[in-house]
Design a protein around this motif. Sequence first.
Motif, PDB file in Angstrom:
ATOM      1  N   ASP A   1       0.833  -1.189   0.000  1.00 16.49           N
ATOM      2  CA  ASP A   1       0.000   0.000   0.000  1.00 16.49           C
ATOM      3  C   ASP A   1       0.875   1.250   0.000  1.00 16.49           C
ATOM      4  O   ASP A   1       1.926   1.291   0.655  1.00 16.49           O
ATOM      5  N   GLU A   2       0.452   2.245  -0.743  1.00 17.80           N
ATOM      6  CA  GLU A   2       1.194   3.493  -0.775  1.00 17.80           C
ATOM      7  C   GLU A   2       1.073   4.196   0.570  1.00 17.80           C
ATOM      8  O   GLU A   2       0.052   4.150   1.227  1.00 17.80           O
ATOM      9  N   TRP A   3       2.148   4.869   0.957  1.00 23.96           N
ATOM     10  CA  TRP A   3       2.177   5.574   2.228  1.00 23.96           C
ATOM     11  C   TRP A   3       1.246   6.775   2.166  1.00 23.96           C
ATOM     12  O   TRP A   3       1.311   7.579   1.250  1.00 23.96           O
ATOM     13  N   GLU A   4       0.365   6.912   3.151  1.00 25.25           N
ATOM     14  CA  GLU A   4      -0.608   7.993   3.185  1.00 25.25           C
ATOM     15  C   GLU A   4      -0.132   9.093   4.128  1.00 25.25           C
ATOM     16  O   GLU A   4       0.258   8.823   5.269  1.00 25.25           O
TER      17      GLU A   4
ATOM     18  N   LYS B   1      -0.859  11.655   6.621  1.00 24.98           N
ATOM     19  CA  LYS B   1      -1.942  11.978   7.547  1.00 24.98           C
ATOM     20  C   LYS B   1      -1.396  11.966   8.969  1.00 24.98           C
ATOM     21  O   LYS B   1      -0.292  11.476   9.227  1.00 24.98           O
TER      22      LYS B   1
ATOM     23  N   ARG C   1      -1.214  10.536  12.657  1.00 26.65           N
ATOM     24  CA  ARG C   1      -1.319   9.161  13.141  1.00 26.65           C
ATOM     25  C   ARG C   1      -1.260   9.124  14.662  1.00 26.65           C
ATOM     26  O   ARG C   1      -0.632   9.981  15.291  1.00 26.65           O
TER      27      ARG C   1
ATOM     28  N   LYS D   1       0.952  15.085  10.795  1.00 21.63           N
ATOM     29  CA  LYS D   1       1.385  14.662   9.460  1.00 21.63           C
ATOM     30  C   LYS D   1       2.700  15.294   9.049  1.00 21.63           C
ATOM     31  O   LYS D   1       3.387  14.795   8.148  1.00 21.63           O
TER      32      LYS D   1
ATOM     33  N   GLN E   1       6.907  13.236   9.226  1.00 17.77           N
ATOM     34  CA  GLN E   1       6.905  12.003   8.446  1.00 17.77           C
ATOM     35  C   GLN E   1       8.023  11.049   8.846  1.00 17.77           C
ATOM     36  O   GLN E   1       7.845   9.834   8.836  1.00 17.77           O
TER      37      GLN E   1
END
Length: 286
Positions: free
Chosen positions: A42-45, A47, A49, A121, A124
Motif C-alpha cells: 500500500d502506498e504511504w498515506e 496523515k 497518526r 502529518k 513524516q
Amino acid sequence: MARPRKITTPQVEEVVQETETVIEAPVAHEPVEVKKETKKKDEWEIKARQYYLAGSKSPITFTLASKHTPRHPLLWFDEKTNTQREIRYATNQKSCFVDEQNGSVTLEHIVFKDGVLNVPKEKQSLQKLLSIYHPHNGRLYNEFDPVQEAEYGLEDLEIELDAMTAAREIDIDHAEAILRAESGSGVSKMTSKEIRRDLMVMAKTNPRLFISLAMDDNIQLRNFAIKAAEQGIIRLSQDQRTFTWASNGRKLMTVPFEEHPYSAMASFFKTDEGMEIFSSIEKKLM
C-alpha cells in the motif's frame, strides 16, 4: 443428563494450493514462463497518526527507544542490500536511517503520555520510524487503525450476541455445569433463576469464555462427577489422585499425573468401564 459417548476425531489433511499465473509462450516449443502473483504494498498515506501502548497499562509517561544502543538495538534489515541499517529519530532529518542523515543531528525522545502518542502529518520521519521500521511496533505499542478497530468492535459485538443467545436457550443442567466450572460448589445452593441470571451475566461480560465452556464436550460430565461427590456417592482422596465408591471404598479410577481430577473422571466416563459406572451413579443421584 446426556450419556457420555466415545468421541473420535477424524484427521483432516489440509491441502494448500499455490495460485500461479502462467504466461503462454508465443512461439511453439518455447519454454513456458511461470510468474507468481505478488501483492503490491500500500502506498504511504500522508496523515496524522496515533499510537498507543500495548496491554492494559497506561503510564503517565513512557519513553520509547529512539536511537540504537547495545542495550536497545534499533536495526532494520534491508532485503535489497541484505544489510542491517541503524535507525534513530532526529527532528532535523528527512530520514530515520543513520546512513541517510547528513550534518549535525537533533535527537529527541519519543514519549507516550497516558499511553498515547499523537504524531502530526508534518513529522513524516517519526511516523515512518514508528509505523514501518521500529522493532517494538506490535510488541510495546500499536498504531491506531480506525477500520481495524471497527472490525474488532463488530466481531466482539457478534460474539457477545451469540453468547447471550446461547445462554438464554441453554438447558438448566448445562447452565449449572458451565457455572460450576467457574463458581465451584456454590452453584448447588442457587435456584434455577439465579443460575440463569449469573449465566447471562457471564455471557455478557466474558462471552469468549462462556462459548468455550458451552462447547466443551466434557463440561456436563465434569458437573455430573462433582454432583456425585457432593452427594456422597463417590469420594476423591485427599491427595486428589484416586476416586472410590463412598459406600465401600472400592477404587474406581486413578487420576493421571498433573490432570484435573474431575476432568479425568469426565474422560473416564467415556470408556467402556466408565459408562457402566456412569449408569450406576445416575441411578443413585437425587
